[in-house]
Structure formats: structure tokens, C-alpha cells
Write an enzyme that holds these catalytic residues in place. Structure first.
Site, PDB file in Angstrom:
ATOM      1  N   LYS A 119       0.849  -1.204   0.000  1.00 33.32           N
ATOM      2  CA  LYS A 119       0.000   0.000   0.000  1.00 33.32           C
ATOM      3  C   LYS A 119       0.880   1.248   0.000  1.00 33.32           C
ATOM      4  CE  LYS A 119      -2.319   1.632   3.739  1.00 33.32           C
ATOM      5  NZ  LYS A 119      -2.137   3.095   3.846  1.00 33.32           N
ATOM      6  N   ARG A 121       3.088  -1.796  10.760  1.00 35.26           N
ATOM      7  CA  ARG A 121       4.160  -1.897  11.752  1.00 35.26           C
ATOM      8  C   ARG A 121       4.452  -3.296  12.270  1.00 35.26           C
ATOM      9  NH1 ARG A 121       1.705   3.174  14.799  1.00 35.26           N
ATOM     10  NH2 ARG A 121      -0.093   2.207  13.764  1.00 35.26           N
ATOM     11  N   ASP A 131      -3.255   4.241  -2.272  1.00 41.34           N
ATOM     12  CA  ASP A 131      -4.193   4.721  -1.239  1.00 41.34           C
ATOM     13  C   ASP A 131      -4.144   6.246  -1.176  1.00 41.34           C
ATOM     14  OD1 ASP A 131      -5.765   4.961   1.063  1.00 41.34           O
ATOM     15  OD2 ASP A 131      -4.114   4.456   2.413  1.00 41.34           O
TER      16      ASP A 131
HETATM   17  O1  C5P Z   1       1.134   0.031  11.090  1.00 41.28           O
HETATM   18  P1  C5P Z   1      -0.320  -0.302  10.977  1.00 41.28           P
HETATM   19  O2  C5P Z   1      -0.582  -1.769  10.767  1.00 41.28           O
HETATM   20  O3  C5P Z   1      -1.149   0.290  12.082  1.00 41.28           O
HETATM   21  O4  C5P Z   1      -0.725   0.415   9.612  1.00 41.28           O
HETATM   22  C1  C5P Z   1      -2.039   0.461   9.166  1.00 41.28           C
HETATM   23  C2  C5P Z   1      -2.121   1.245   7.886  1.00 41.28           C
HETATM   24  O5  C5P Z   1      -3.496   1.396   7.572  1.00 41.28           O
HETATM   25  C3  C5P Z   1      -1.534   2.653   7.949  1.00 41.28           C
HETATM   26  O6  C5P Z   1      -1.046   2.964   6.638  1.00 41.28           O
HETATM   27  C4  C5P Z   1      -2.715   3.504   8.292  1.00 41.28           C
HETATM   28  O7  C5P Z   1      -2.586   4.817   7.814  1.00 41.28           O
HETATM   29  C5  C5P Z   1      -3.830   2.776   7.549  1.00 41.28           C
HETATM   30  N1  C5P Z   1      -5.154   3.001   8.110  1.00 41.28           N
HETATM   31  C6  C5P Z   1      -5.480   2.705   9.421  1.00 41.28           C
HETATM   32  N2  C5P Z   1      -6.727   2.930   9.891  1.00 41.28           N
HETATM   33  C7  C5P Z   1      -7.642   3.431   9.059  1.00 41.28           C
HETATM   34  C8  C5P Z   1      -7.355   3.722   7.756  1.00 41.28           C
HETATM   35  C9  C5P Z   1      -6.079   3.497   7.295  1.00 41.28           C
HETATM   36  O8  C5P Z   1      -4.644   2.229  10.176  1.00 41.28           O
HETATM   37  N3  C5P Z   1      -8.842   3.588   9.513  1.00 41.28           N
END
Ligand code: C5P
Length: 240
Positions: A37, A216, A64
Site C-alpha cells: 500500500k 508496523r 491509497d
Molecule cells: O502500522 P499499521 O498496521 O497500524 O498500519 C495500518 C495502515 O493502515 C496505515 O497505513 C494507516 O494509515 C492505515 N489506516 C489505518 N486505519 C484506518 C485507515 C487506514 O490504520 N482507519
């Protein structure tokens, strides 16, 4: 579920801001996750080179950028995303029916079945009832999510991005073919970071998610490739 099916469901959030890091992660994870993404930070920093860098290593891309503008502008931006050869791209459902329909029609006309699948963001998960009230929307968040998911489907969108808690409602409202992509997923071995209401990968898949966005827990692991394999293990074990 086979390991290959489980792997294809994982979208790695490439939350980095330079081409070196893209090369590193794409090299480590191509073939181990389904997609990468690329969001606003990375795209603003590196532009289309970010997409090309992932594709050079054999990776597929979810662009995205959450477009929200007048219908003609969004349709043209979506056509450019499709020309970049990405597999998923998205816009904000709050841009309205005409915006979504114009974009979906333009992309379907030019690319047919080879098109990227177009997703709508319903209500950002950072929004609360108060956030909505302050912009004049007096409906509860979950009602708005379902309403916007249905509108997106009517307008020809292929699916939505939704929080894990919203998956079942959307699945009921929009049926089995509508794609649901969910962030807020935490494998059992990982920290929550700033995510609050999370599900494990297997729970999210069992609830009806087609794709899981995970950043992460993979990026910060000592060995990202091993973390990705552990997530595949969890999905396979939890989804017979
Ligand atoms: O690191 P992590 O697993 O939390 O990353 C989740 C990804 O999904 C990030 O790019 C974040 O910006 C995106 N995202 C999110 N929650 C949302 C929409 C997008 O965590 N509601």
C-alpha cells in the site's frame, strides 16, 4: 485456506518516505505478501517512482490516495492510477454518487476486467459521532458507514475500506462479492501501537475481510519476512 490464499490477503502498508526503503521492503516481502500500500506520504515524496519501484521487484500496488474532488477530476486521476498498473485504488464515498459513478464508469470503459479494483472510504475510523455532528451529519457512524457502502456499490465501486468492527454490517448490506479491505489488524505476536479496536488477522478474515492492511507488525519486526510468514500461519490456522 492454503498458505497462498492467506498470503494474497495481506497488504503491507509501505509507510516509508524514500525509495531505498521501498527497495528494501519490496525485496524482503515480494512473494510473501499480496500487495504493497502506497499512501499520501510516500506518493507525495516519491510520486510514480514509488509505484514503479514496487513493481520492479514484482510487487502489486494498492494506491491509497483517497481522492475527493469534482467528478471529472477524480475520474481523470483514477484513469492515471489505472495507467500506472496498480491493482487497487480508492476515493472518499463522501464525494458523492456522481463522483464515484463517473470514476467507476471511466475506468471500466478503458480497462474492463483488467482494471484496478476501486474502493471507497466510507467514514474515516478517526471520525466519531462528534466529528460528524460538527460537519452537520447527525446520523450515527455505523449507519453512515452502511449507507455510504451501499451508495458506493450502486455507483459501481468494487468495495470499501472499513474498520474490522464494520466488516459484518457491510458484508450483510452489500453481499459476498463486494470487496472489504480492513486496517486495524494486529497479529497475536505484535504490539497494538496506536490502533485501538483491533482484530487478529484470522478474526478479520472470518468476519468477512478480503484483504488486511498491516504495517508496523511487519515493518518493525527484526525480520519482516518472518513476521509476514507468522501472519500467514495465523490466518491458515484460524481459517480452516
Ligand atoms: O502500522 P499499521 O498496521 O497500524 O498500519 C495500518 C495502515 O493502515 C496505515 O497505513 C494507516 O494509515 C492505515 N489506516 C489505518 N486505519 C484506518 C485507515 C487506514 O490504520 N482507519
Amino acid at each position: 485456506m492454503t498458505r497462498d490464499e492467506a498470503r494474497k490477503k495481506i497488504i503491507f502498508a509501505l509507510d516509508v518516505n524514500g525509495l531505498d526503503e521501498i527497495d528494501r521492503f519490496a525485496g524482503l516481502l515480494s512473494g510473501r505478501v499480496g500487495m504493497f500500500k502506497i499512501g499520501k506520504e510516500l506518493f507525495t515524496a516519491c510520486g510514480r517512482d514509488a509505484v514503479l519501484a514496487v513493481q520492479r521487484q514484482g510487487g502489486q500496488v494498492f494506491l491509497d490516495l483517497k481522492f475527493h474532488d469534482i467528478p471529472n477530476t477524480v475520474a481523470k486521476a483514477m484513469l492515471e492510477a489505472a495507467r500506472l498498473g496498480v491493482q487497487l485504488a480508492n476515493l472518499h464515498a463522501l464525494g458523492g454518487y456522481e463522483m464515484m459513478e463517473t470514476a467507476a464508469t471511466a475506468v471500466r470503459r478503458e480497462f474492463g476486467d483488467a482494471r484496478p479494483r476501486l474502493l471507497a472510504v466510507t467514514i474515516l475510523t478517526s471520525s466519531t459521532a462528534e466529528t460528524l455532528q460538527r460537519v452537520g451529519i447527525d446520523h450515527p457512524v455505523d449507519q453512515m458507514v452502511v449507507r455510504l457502502a451501499r451508495l458506493a456499490q450502486d455507483a459501481g465501486m468494487d468495495g470499501v475500506v472499513a474498520s474490522p468492527q464494520e466488516i459484518e454490517l457491510i458484508r450483510q448490506a452489500c453481499g459476498p462479492e463486494f470487496l472489504i479491505v480492513t486496517p486495524g489488524v494486529r497479529p497475536s505476536f505484535a504490539a497494538l501501537d496506536d490502533q485501538k479496536r483491533v482484530m487478529t488477522p484470522a478474526e478479520a478474515v472470518r468476519s468477512g475481510a478480503d484483504y488486511l492492511v498491516i504495517g508496523r507488525p511487519i515493518a518493525r519486526a527484526v525480520e519482516p519476512a518472518v513476521a509476514a510468514e507468522k501472519i500467514v500461519d495465523e490466518i491458515v490456522a484460524g481459517c480452516p
